[in-house]
Design an enzyme around this catalytic site. Structure first.
Site, short mmCIF file in Angstrom:
data_model
loop_
_atom_site.label_atom_id
_atom_site.label_comp_id
_atom_site.label_asym_id
_atom_site.label_seq_id
_atom_site.Cartn_x
_atom_site.Cartn_y
_atom_site.Cartn_z
CG ASP A 1 -1.73 -0.70 1.14
OD1 ASP A 1 -2.51 -1.44 0.26
OD2 ASP A 1 -2.30 -1.77 2.24
CE LYS B 1 17.14 5.75 5.15
NZ LYS B 1 16.74 6.15 3.64
CG ASP C 1 20.91 4.09 -2.83
OD1 ASP C 1 21.26 3.73 -2.38
OD2 ASP C 1 21.81 4.40 -3.15
#
Length: 290
Positions: free
Chosen positions: A26, A227, A252
């Site tokens: 979603d 992250k 990436d």
């Protein structure tokens, strides 16, 4: 497990696998540097991909470790590249640093010293914190003389380190002194990326190099808010009524983007900096994508 990364089932993204992925998701979470653009150059096919996903009713969110810009500044960059993206759909590591302090009830009377650029300063100020450092301190020098004592603000309660083009010996000493001499001073890193796509021509040293320098000098590990830390996911879940199992992190880098997705229960899609080859990994999937 290799290099600290889990080993979920994965494979090349074929046409059938792509259709299955889109049907099962979603919301797509996109990294920016190396995925949407390189430097100030939009990667080919990005605009068309964004338009297609939106027509299919998919939510698109951007999650970047680059702390140089605030969410407002990133929204402006998206528009300059022909992409309409609101601030509410952008989650940066500079924003994460400010929100970490806010959620942990950082004392309003304490200050924040920034080893980084304008994005961190802007997000901290928007969150109501008094901060200083940043690009201005990139102009300052230290002359090492006998009996020289480095003065610093004793009211600094946190040091935030991110990507800094103006990183120098003065900043490193200021950060080190605050962390080691101010009782309870927090050491926060926006991220630890070793390199980044700062230009379209080549990779450059990332925030991790600045973080490593400060960490080495204080002999202490930082609190990482970008992250692959799951900290940003808490804000995503609060902002959008979605389940992580219905999200896909597109990035990436294995050690940040993909690990972030796996740490939070998302599907993950690895792109090789604009090349055609991509790798899909789905938590709890038992079959290899053919």
């Amino acid at each position: 497990m290799a290099n600290g990364l889990p080993d979920p089932p994965c494979g090349l993204l074929t046409a059938d696998a792509a259709r299955s992925l889109v049907d099962s998701v979603d919301a797509f979470l996109f990294d920016c540097d190396g995925v949407i653009w390189k430097g100030d150059k939009l990667i080919e096919g990005v605009r068309e991909t964004m338009e297609l996903l939106r027509k299919m009713g998919k939510k698109i969110v951007f999650v970047t470790n680059n702390s140089r810009k605030s969410r407002r500044q990133y929204s402006k960059k998206f528009r300059s590249l022909g992409l309409e993206v609101t601030e509410e759909d952008i989650f940066t590591s500079s924003f994460a640093a400010a929100m970490f302090l806010k959620l942990n009830n950082f004392p309003s009377e304490k200050k924040v010293y920034v080893v980084g650029e304008g994005g961190i300063l802007e997000e901290l100020k928007l969150a109501g914190f008094e901060c200083f450092g940043g690009p201005e301190d990139g102009k300052k020098n230290i002359i090492l003389e006998a009996d020289f004592h480095f003065e610093h603000d004793k009211n600094v309660g946190a040091v935030v380190v991110g990507l800094d083009q103006h990183f120098n010996y003065y900043k490193m000493q200021y950060a080190r002194t605050c962390i080691t001499e101010n009782p309870g001073c927090l050491f926060i890193a926006t991220n630890r990326d070793p390199t980044g796509h700062m230009t379209s021509a080549q990779e450059w040293p990332g925030a991790g190099t600045m973080v490593a320098a400060v960490s080495c000098s204080v002999q202490k590990e930082p609190i990482v808010v970008g992250k692959p830390s799951s900290f940003l996911m808490d804000f995503l879940l609060k902002s959008f009524n979605l389940e992580t199992s219905r999200m896909c992190m597109v990035g990436d880098r294995l050690d940040t983007d993909i690990l972030f997705g796996q740490n939070t229960g998302c599907k993950t899609l690895l792109v090789l900096s604009g090349q055609k080859l991509v790798v899909l990994s789905a938590p709890q999937s038992l079959s290899r994508v053919q």
